[in-house]
Motif scaffolding. Sequence first.
Motif, PDB file in Angstrom:
ATOM      1  N   ALA A 108      -8.614   0.994  -4.442  1.00  0.00           N
ATOM      2  CA  ALA A 108      -7.186   1.189  -4.184  1.00  0.00           C
ATOM      3  C   ALA A 108      -6.401   1.307  -5.493  1.00  0.00           C
ATOM      4  N   GLU A 113      -4.785   4.609  -2.996  1.00  0.00           N
ATOM      5  CA  GLU A 113      -4.921   4.732  -1.544  1.00  0.00           C
ATOM      6  C   GLU A 113      -5.126   3.352  -0.929  1.00  0.00           C
ATOM      7  N   VAL A 114      -5.021   3.285   0.389  1.00  0.00           N
ATOM      8  CA  VAL A 114      -5.148   2.027   1.109  1.00  0.00           C
ATOM      9  C   VAL A 114      -6.519   1.970   1.774  1.00  0.00           C
ATOM     10  N   THR A 125     -10.081   6.486   3.602  1.00  0.00           N
ATOM     11  CA  THR A 125      -8.968   5.624   3.216  1.00  0.00           C
ATOM     12  C   THR A 125      -7.669   6.224   3.744  1.00  0.00           C
ATOM     13  N   ILE A 126      -6.599   5.479   3.572  1.00  0.00           N
ATOM     14  CA  ILE A 126      -5.283   5.911   4.038  1.00  0.00           C
ATOM     15  C   ILE A 126      -4.449   6.293   2.828  1.00  0.00           C
ATOM     16  N   ILE A 127      -3.898   7.486   2.858  1.00  0.00           N
ATOM     17  CA  ILE A 127      -2.973   7.900   1.801  1.00  0.00           C
ATOM     18  C   ILE A 127      -1.613   7.320   2.167  1.00  0.00           C
ATOM     19  N   PRO A 128      -1.013   6.525   1.277  1.00  0.00           N
ATOM     20  CA  PRO A 128       0.235   5.839   1.611  1.00  0.00           C
ATOM     21  C   PRO A 128       1.453   6.774   1.619  1.00  0.00           C
ATOM     22  N   ASP A 129       1.447   7.664   2.560  1.00  0.00           N
ATOM     23  CA  ASP A 129       2.520   8.631   2.764  1.00  0.00           C
ATOM     24  C   ASP A 129       2.598   8.827   4.274  1.00  0.00           C
ATOM     25  N   SER A 133      -0.807   9.968   5.887  1.00  0.00           N
ATOM     26  CA  SER A 133      -1.554   8.877   6.506  1.00  0.00           C
ATOM     27  C   SER A 133      -2.043   9.249   7.899  1.00  0.00           C
TER      28      SER A 133
END
Length: 143
Positions: A108, A113-114, A125-129, A133
Amino acid sequence: AISDLASEFEKRSTQILGVSVDSEYSHNAWMNVPRNEGGIGQLNYPLLSDITKSISTDYGVLLPEGIALRATFIIDPNGIVQFELVHSTSVGRNVKELIRNIDALQYADKHGEVCPAGWQPGDPTIIPDLDKSKNYFCTYKGK
């Protein structure tokens, strides 16, 4: 158990420090007793004595009776606690879960990324947008 996997921590450029409210003499005695006889045997990392209980107090794990709870802290290179696990003295740690958390924190930090629940290296992973996301959530199948 942490000592057994010390090389896994080293691979991640992670330094292990053990801290106990016992004296260095007590540590020495426990280290001179093999595990199969109830001791801790030789450790592959330093074990510090917090005989004054100042470290345990500073980290909020000291009980009023002077006993420290079991606790694990992952501290980043800037000295900021990024992960904390505190529990009863009657429960052991899951070292592989600690390593997974180190992997997630390092990933991260490097990629911005999350890492979702249960994330393992190589998992999505999750893109913090808000919009980006949705790429993760649209394909989420759960674990």
